[in-house]
Design a protein around this motif. Structure first.
Motif, PDB file in Angstrom:
ATOM      1  N   TRP A  65       0.834  -1.212   0.000  1.00  0.00           N
ATOM      2  CA  TRP A  65       0.000   0.000   0.000  1.00  0.00           C
ATOM      3  C   TRP A  65       0.861   1.251   0.000  1.00  0.00           C
ATOM      4  N   ILE A  66       2.051   1.091   0.564  1.00  0.00           N
ATOM      5  CA  ILE A  66       2.933   2.252   0.681  1.00  0.00           C
ATOM      6  C   ILE A  66       3.306   2.811  -0.694  1.00  0.00           C
ATOM      7  N   HIS A  67       3.227   1.960  -1.710  1.00  0.00           N
ATOM      8  CA  HIS A  67       3.508   2.463  -3.057  1.00  0.00           C
ATOM      9  C   HIS A  67       2.324   3.224  -3.629  1.00  0.00           C
ATOM     10  N   ARG A  68       1.132   2.797  -3.262  1.00  0.00           N
ATOM     11  CA  ARG A  68      -0.052   3.413  -3.867  1.00  0.00           C
ATOM     12  C   ARG A  68      -0.495   4.639  -3.096  1.00  0.00           C
ATOM     13  N   LEU A  69      -0.504   4.490  -1.763  1.00  0.00           N
ATOM     14  CA  LEU A  69      -0.991   5.554  -0.878  1.00  0.00           C
ATOM     15  C   LEU A  69      -2.418   5.969  -1.227  1.00  0.00           C
ATOM     16  N   SER A  70      -3.228   5.035  -1.663  1.00  0.00           N
ATOM     17  CA  SER A  70      -4.583   5.407  -2.064  1.00  0.00           C
ATOM     18  C   SER A  70      -5.577   4.908  -1.022  1.00  0.00           C
ATOM     19  N   ILE A  71      -6.593   5.707  -0.806  1.00  0.00           N
ATOM     20  CA  ILE A  71      -7.618   5.389   0.183  1.00  0.00           C
ATOM     21  C   ILE A  71      -8.976   5.531  -0.482  1.00  0.00           C
ATOM     22  N   ASP A  72      -9.834   4.559  -0.280  1.00  0.00           N
ATOM     23  CA  ASP A  72     -11.206   4.695  -0.776  1.00  0.00           C
ATOM     24  C   ASP A  72     -12.080   5.215   0.345  1.00  0.00           C
ATOM     25  N   VAL A  73     -12.881   6.180   0.024  1.00  0.00           N
ATOM     26  CA  VAL A  73     -13.737   6.776   1.049  1.00  0.00           C
ATOM     27  C   VAL A  73     -15.187   6.627   0.620  1.00  0.00           C
ATOM     28  N   ASN A  74     -15.991   6.201   1.555  1.00  0.00           N
ATOM     29  CA  ASN A  74     -17.420   6.063   1.260  1.00  0.00           C
ATOM     30  C   ASN A  74     -18.063   7.430   1.103  1.00  0.00           C
ATOM     31  N   GLN A  75     -18.785   7.575   0.019  1.00  0.00           N
ATOM     32  CA  GLN A  75     -19.534   8.813  -0.158  1.00  0.00           C
ATOM     33  C   GLN A  75     -20.973   8.485   0.212  1.00  0.00           C
ATOM     34  N   GLU A  76     -21.430   9.062   1.312  1.00  0.00           N
ATOM     35  CA  GLU A  76     -22.716   8.603   1.845  1.00  0.00           C
ATOM     36  C   GLU A  76     -23.870   8.881   0.899  1.00  0.00           C
ATOM     37  N   GLN A  77     -24.018  10.159   0.553  1.00  0.00           N
ATOM     38  CA  GLN A  77     -25.183  10.458  -0.278  1.00  0.00           C
ATOM     39  C   GLN A  77     -24.756  11.142  -1.569  1.00  0.00           C
ATOM     40  N   GLU A  78     -25.675  11.161  -2.478  1.00  0.00           N
ATOM     41  CA  GLU A  78     -25.422  11.832  -3.741  1.00  0.00           C
ATOM     42  C   GLU A  78     -25.198  13.321  -3.491  1.00  0.00           C
ATOM     43  N   VAL A  79     -24.233  13.860  -4.204  1.00  0.00           N
ATOM     44  CA  VAL A  79     -23.931  15.271  -4.029  1.00  0.00           C
ATOM     45  C   VAL A  79     -24.515  16.039  -5.208  1.00  0.00           C
ATOM     46  N   ASP A  80     -25.177  17.103  -4.891  1.00  0.00           N
ATOM     47  CA  ASP A  80     -25.717  17.952  -5.950  1.00  0.00           C
ATOM     48  C   ASP A  80     -24.570  18.766  -6.543  1.00  0.00           C
ATOM     49  N   VAL A  81     -24.417  18.650  -7.857  1.00  0.00           N
ATOM     50  CA  VAL A  81     -23.252  19.280  -8.488  1.00  0.00           C
ATOM     51  C   VAL A  81     -23.360  20.789  -8.466  1.00  0.00           C
ATOM     52  N   ASN A  82     -24.553  21.278  -8.610  1.00  0.00           N
ATOM     53  CA  ASN A  82     -24.709  22.715  -8.798  1.00  0.00           C
ATOM     54  C   ASN A  82     -24.651  23.486  -7.489  1.00  0.00           C
ATOM     55  N   ASP A  83     -24.737  22.751  -6.382  1.00  0.00           N
ATOM     56  CA  ASP A  83     -24.627  23.431  -5.089  1.00  0.00           C
ATOM     57  C   ASP A  83     -23.157  23.442  -4.680  1.00  0.00           C
ATOM     58  N   ASP A  84     -22.507  24.565  -4.916  1.00  0.00           N
ATOM     59  CA  ASP A  84     -21.055  24.624  -4.719  1.00  0.00           C
ATOM     60  C   ASP A  84     -20.654  24.279  -3.298  1.00  0.00           C
ATOM     61  N   LEU A  85     -21.421  24.806  -2.356  1.00  0.00           N
ATOM     62  CA  LEU A  85     -21.010  24.693  -0.957  1.00  0.00           C
ATOM     63  C   LEU A  85     -21.025  23.242  -0.493  1.00  0.00           C
ATOM     64  N   THR A  86     -22.126  22.552  -0.755  1.00  0.00           N
ATOM     65  CA  THR A  86     -22.209  21.170  -0.286  1.00  0.00           C
ATOM     66  C   THR A  86     -21.217  20.301  -1.045  1.00  0.00           C
ATOM     67  N   ARG A  87     -21.013  20.614  -2.311  1.00  0.00           N
ATOM     68  CA  ARG A  87     -20.075  19.821  -3.092  1.00  0.00           C
ATOM     69  C   ARG A  87     -18.671  19.937  -2.510  1.00  0.00           C
ATOM     70  N   GLU A  88     -18.252  21.187  -2.262  1.00  0.00           N
ATOM     71  CA  GLU A  88     -16.909  21.380  -1.718  1.00  0.00           C
ATOM     72  C   GLU A  88     -16.801  20.751  -0.331  1.00  0.00           C
ATOM     73  N   ALA A  89     -17.875  20.869   0.440  1.00  0.00           N
ATOM     74  CA  ALA A  89     -17.856  20.276   1.781  1.00  0.00           C
ATOM     75  C   ALA A  89     -17.682  18.765   1.676  1.00  0.00           C
ATOM     76  N   ALA A  90     -18.352  18.174   0.685  1.00  0.00           N
ATOM     77  CA  ALA A  90     -18.229  16.729   0.502  1.00  0.00           C
ATOM     78  C   ALA A  90     -16.785  16.367   0.166  1.00  0.00           C
ATOM     79  N   PHE A  91     -16.151  17.179  -0.677  1.00  0.00           N
ATOM     80  CA  PHE A  91     -14.757  16.896  -1.033  1.00  0.00           C
ATOM     81  C   PHE A  91     -13.857  16.991   0.190  1.00  0.00           C
TER      82      PHE A  91
END
Lengths: 289, 304
Positions: A65-91
């Protein structure tokens, strides 16, 4: 893009099946987006080819894993693309969870995550750029503060006006009361039998009739208001001819009324040739014919 | 003076136990026992990824800055000169990558000074992907206040919908290989102070880069905060090809509409406006001609 167009399309039946699947999956979200239309029917989806390629490029199993350093994170709910604030918060949430997990793993491997405070090295952004960023932040802060100050000043001004009005009212009231009390006292004195003597006559103070000291309202005919010379200003200064001229000029150029028509040329003034010297050639010695 | 400072340093260092560094030779570690176990068993895996980053000619300044940001973020990359973007650029790109002995390539192609396409390719024979890049913010933007070490290895985080479909899986693997800095790369630095976010929202891959700051709001050492460093962009996959810069098409985005088409559509909409006006005018005229007004009986009432 000539090269790509000629390429053969592989596994067509397979591709279409997958397409339908995907269309049903994502069709619901796409409706709001203006730029996306119906999924095109003949787009290619070669699942086997993709998985093959994935197998080709994958690193060997023993790459830790030390070579990849990648982590999968669960995204709980669908994010609305057009809502900038919630989208950035999700990121940000994704990044935060990912780092927490990664740091735990790194810690279990005994690898330092944070650099020590005395480790100086080249940064991605230069110092001058960071200076600019800092300046921007400071100026924004200052702007907010200034706005706040202005708002406060406005409010205090409003308040002070009210206070001033109240004060004036109070003062007037006090004055009235005082006058009233003096009157009362006089009445009482009269009633208690003091004769109105000569002494008292000049006690007739001016403020008793409610008036304070005021300038006399007498009008002075022919004297400008504020003329303190006692009417001497009008009387003959210089010869009367000059004064006439002055009056005429005043009527022409002085204040009051429209000047536009008076200063314009009329037919008479245009014909008036008094100011010309009757066609006599004046000596312009340089212009010789 | 010098002596004093040395003493202080020694005091600080002592309490923390530092394992003695194994001696390095030109080819690797001299003392094999200190090397982690996983690498000693079987064949040692070593990531030798090199990424060629280049762009097409006539690129926009904003997109060029984005490219330069990528160069500064990825220490294992090589930057090359601009490439003429024409039909045969696939062959030239392959040649160029081989010439620079790279194993993958990021090619920023700008068209019409407004549309940015990103080619992500694994080079000798791996797949290649063409993206449309949207919503570009460069690192120079002043509202992005973070900063991190140049060359520290990023932590890559992916949202779990990357495992949803085959093409996303492939993209994830490619991103891990291209964006992850190889371990023990000579330009990399030993700490981890930034994190990349790859998230699929609305069938686009959104990229963010955050600094991990250990100075939390409180004195708490565990509390970390994230500050955005930039750049930001959003990738819309268009096509996946089997070869590098060409080859059989493996995937085609069924929802993709090219920006040219969008612009054309808008233009057509605008063009209809005048025609409609003219049509309405003629229709009105025809209507007036077909049913004329009756003569007004009071028309000359006030004329003598």
């Amino acid at each position: 893009m000539g090269i790509f167009d000629k390429e053969p399309v592989m596994f067509e039946e397979d591709g279409e099946e997958d397409l339908d699947e995907e269309a049903s999956e994502s069709g619901s979200e796409e409706d709001e987006d203006v730029k996306l239309t119906e999924p095109s029917k003949n787009s290619i989806y070669n699942r086997d080819g993709l998985l093959d390629k994935l197998g080709d490029i994958c690193w060997p199993e023993n790459a830790g894993w030390i070579h990849r350093l990648s982590i999968d994170v669960n995204q709980e709910q669908e994010v609305d693309v057009n809502d900038d604030l919630t989208r950035e918060a999700a990121f940000v949430m994704q990044a935060l969870e990912g780092t927490k997990e990664a740091f735990e793993k790194l810690k279990s491997m005994k690898i330092n995550c944070f650099r020590p405070p005395d480790y100086y090295a080249e940064m991605v952004k230069t110092d001058s750029h960071m200076e600019k960023v800092k300046g921007k932040l400071l100026s924004e802060k200052r702007k907010i503060e200034e706005a706040e100050e202005r708002r406060k000043a406005r409010e205090s001004k409003k308040l002070s006006k009210e206070i001033q009005a109240q004060k004036q009212k109070e003062r007037a009231k006090q004055k009235k009361e005082e006058i009233e009390s003096v009157k009362k006292w006089r009445k009482q004195r009269q009633q208690s039998g003091f004769a109105v003597g000569e002494k008292d006559a000049d006690m007739n103070l001016p403020f008793e009739d409610g008036k304070t000291f005021e300038r006399s309202n007498k009008k002075r005919p022919g004297v400008a208001p504020g003329d303190r010379s006692g009417g001497k200003a009008k009387r003959g200064v210089g010869n009367p001819n000059k004064q006439k001229k002055r009056e005429f000029r005043n009527s022409k150029f002085g204040s009051g009324g429209r000047k536009g028509l008076k200063k314009q040329n009329t037919a008479e003034t245009t014909d008036d040739i008094r100011s010309f010297n009757g066609g006599k050639v004046t000596g312009n010695k340089k212009r010789k014919r | 003076m010098g002596k004093k400072r040395k003493q202080i340093e020694a005091e600080v260092v002592e309490p923390e136990e530092i394992p003695e560094r194994p001696k390095r030779t030109l080819l690797g570690w001299k003392d094999k026992s200190l090397v982690p176990d996983e690498e000693t068993d079987s064949k040692v895996f070593r990531n030798k990824e090199k990424v060629l980053i280049t762009c097409s000619r006539r690129i926009n300044y904003r997109y060029r800055h984005l490219m330069l940001n990528m160069v500064s973020i990825l220490p294992h990359c090589k930057k090359d000169n601009k490439v003429e973007s024409k039909a045969t650029k696939g062959a030239t790109m392959n040649e160029l990558v081989e010439l620079r002995s790279c194993s993958s390539c990021l090619f920023f192609e700008c068209r019409k000074h407004k549309d940015l396409y990103l080619w992500m390719a694994k080079c000798p024979n791996g797949p290649s992907v063409k993206f449309l890049v949207n919503a570009v913010y460069t690192m120079e933007e002043l509202k992005l206040t973070g900063n991190h070490l140049k060359g520290s290895r990023p932590i890559l985080t992916f949202s779990n919908n990357f495992d949803k479909d085959a093409h996303w899986k492939l993209l994830k693997e490619m991103i891990i290989q291209i964006f992850g800095t190889p371990k023990e790369h000579r330009k990399s630095k030993p700490y981890h102070d930034h994190v990349f976010v790859f998230s699929i929202v609305d069938d686009h891959i959104w990229f963010r880069n955050y600094q991990i700051s250990d100075k939390g709001p409180r004195e708490d050492r565990e509390k970390m905060t994230l500050i955005e460093v930039g750049p930001r962009f959003c990738l819309n996959p268009i096509k996946i090809f089997g070869g590098s810069f060409g080859g059989p098409t493996l995937y085609e985005n069924p929802f993709f509409v090219s920006p040219n088409q969008i612009r054309a559509l808008e233009k057509r909409k605008k063009a209809g406006k005048f025609a409609k006006k003219v049509k309405a005018k003629t229709r009105r005229k025809m209507h007036e001609l077909s049913n004329p007004l009756e003569p007004d009986e009071f028309a000359d009432m006030w004329k003598e």
